[in-house]
Write a protein that holds these residues in place. Structure first.
Motif, short mmCIF file in Angstrom:
data_model
loop_
_atom_site.label_atom_id
_atom_site.label_comp_id
_atom_site.label_asym_id
_atom_site.label_seq_id
_atom_site.Cartn_x
_atom_site.Cartn_y
_atom_site.Cartn_z
N LYS A 27 0.83 -1.21 0.00
CA LYS A 27 0.00 0.00 0.00
C LYS A 27 0.86 1.26 0.00
O LYS A 27 0.50 2.27 -0.60
CB LYS A 27 -0.91 0.02 1.23
N ILE A 62 -11.83 -6.94 -2.94
CA ILE A 62 -10.75 -6.48 -2.06
C ILE A 62 -11.28 -5.46 -1.05
O ILE A 62 -11.01 -5.54 0.14
CB ILE A 62 -9.61 -5.89 -2.89
N TYR A 88 -4.32 -8.14 -3.87
CA TYR A 88 -3.76 -6.88 -4.34
C TYR A 88 -2.76 -7.12 -5.48
O TYR A 88 -2.77 -6.41 -6.50
CB TYR A 88 -3.04 -6.15 -3.20
#
Lengths: 110, 170
Positions: free
Chosen positions: A24, B143, B162
């Motif tokens: 992320k 997700i 992801y």
């Protein structure tokens, strides 16, 4: 540590959180290690389930990625039990079905 | 006692066929939706569905559940508990954990992080799996819902999801 479920190696929760946080944040293992003040090999070991971070270390690594782990306790739901899922997901029948779905996805999921 | 050994193996295609035969509008979400889009995660033992909530659709869903022989899935009761239902009754709960001879199915009207069927269907894709075609939630929605649910088993699969989303350019 990690759990081999049929064709999938399911990471431990800690390993998944470290890898997810790094993804992320768009950081390499080296970048995250520098920010967290730990050796790069440590980040790799966490992600590969070779080592388990303490909770304090895990929170520090996540913070280094600019993220915070927000925790709260929920009532246990038997129907959602991961180990219950995993145990049955490793059966030959489920593996065969998994392969069929993957084959189908490759043929036409777009 | 767990019912891990007693639970019927999941035949998702057959369950979806029954739903389609009853013209139920739904979106498949959860791990099966991810797998149907090629995500490299192992099979789970149930299929998660988000039905449309119109009265007509819920009546059709109720009829489909009758055809499936669906019962309430609960610990220590192999085969589940019988329950009476109609469309209006199904709407009174946010989710249903069910089991039938074709396997386990979970109904969730508004999965975490989503706006329910009307939201998911706008990005869903029709996927043919074996002999059945089904609306499958977009991987990004899968997700998002897993991240919002935040259960441990969801978190453990998020890195793989992801990576798959990024690999396909999502």
């Amino acid at each position: 540590m990690s759990n081999d479920v049929g064709a999938e190696i399911v990471p431990s929760p800690a390993a998944a959180l470290v890898r997810l946080a790094r993804m992320k944040a768009g950081l390499s293992q080296g970048d995250l290690a520098v920010r967290a003040g730990v050796p790069r090999s440590m980040i790799s070991a966490y992600e590969r389930d070779r080592r388990q971070p303490t909770l304090a270390t895990l929170l520090r690594v996540l913070r280094a990625a600019g993220l915070e782990l927000r925790m709260h306790l929920e009532p246990y739901v038997w129907a959602d039990d991961a180990e219950r899922d995993d145990g049955r997901g490793s059966s030959a029948a489920h593996r065969a079905q998994w392969e069929r779905w993957h084959a189908a996805a490759g043929d036409g999921s777009g | 006692m767990t019912s891990a050994d007693e639970a019927p193996p999941l035949d998702a295609e057959a369950i979806l066929t029954v739903l389609n035969d009853h013209r139920v509008d739904y979106v498949v979400i959860g791990a099966w939706a991810a797998i149907a889009q090629g995500a490299p995660i192992g099979a789970t033992c149930d299929i998660d569905l988000t039905p449309a909530t119109s009265a007509t659709n819920l009546d059709r869903l109720s009829a489909a559940l009758d055809s499936l022989g669906a019962r309430i899935r609960t610990e220590g009761v192999p085969g589940g508990l019988a329950f009476d239902h109609d469309g209006a009754g199904l709407a009174r709960a946010a989710f249903w954990n069910l089991v039938c001879p074709l396997g386990e199915l979970d109904l969730c009207f508004v999965p975490a992080g989503t706006g329910g069927y009307d939201d998911l269907i706008t990005r869903a894709r029709m996927v043919r799996v074996g002999g059945v075609e089904a609306a499958i939630a977009d991987l990004a929605d899968v997700i998002h819902s897993k991240e919002a649910a935040g259960r441990t088993k969801d978190i453990q699969r998020l890195p793989a999801l992801y990576e798959h989303l990024r690999a396909r350019g999502g």
